[in-house]
Scaffold this active site. Sequence first.
Site: not given
Length: 243
Positions: A11, A13, A188
């Site tokens: 991922d 961001d 996240d």
Amino acid sequence: MDAAECAFFFDVDGTLLDIAERPEGVHVPAALVSDLHALHRRAGGALALVSGRPVRELDTLFAPLRLPAAGVHGIELRPDTGAEIDVRAPRIDDGLRTAIGAVTNRWRGVFAEDKGVGLAVHYRAEPDAGPALKHALADIVAGRDDLAILPGHMVFEIKPSGHHKGGAVEALMKRPPFAGRFPVFFGDDVTDEDGFAAALAAGGTAFAVGRSFPGARTSLSDAAAVRRLVHRLAQAQPAERRI
């Protein structure tokens, strides 16, 4: 993890990059671009960005580096650096854009990010707006089986149903150079949970960043810790690559 045996899925961001107030405000360290390039080579090309951002936006962020990528939560897929982007859903219709725009205008700090095949409604600057915003967006998509709302960290993603990061991982793991490798997913947010599940289902592992998530077996403190691990894997000598 041995880079020569792994398939890496990152991922962006909050995982590779620190989250910014607005998507265009992120900073991409030059050292990270260099380390991703090196790790991509060490992994035999089996490294992909799996993001909520469109693939072309990822190319711009990480230029001149161009990587295999899945964009807009698996709706866009580019399995290798030389391939065209496969867009697997139609564009969001103008009526939906107008309706969502009317909702975001109720709050000064709320805005919609247009991704073509999806919309992301950000409310980081107006965190108290979350519950009312969620209700208003649910009203807009009510009765539309073709659309889903995916909640994230201070964002609601409105996207075509049936697409997610797990599907992107599954699709890539069927293709060389990813096929037959040990998948490792880094994420996240709740939008990454399908990616965690897909990596685990394929016999791999998952790293949660910043907090624990169901299915993630290991945690890293923040995006800086992810960048340090990428650097360590990218720079390791052949006898030291197993981490």
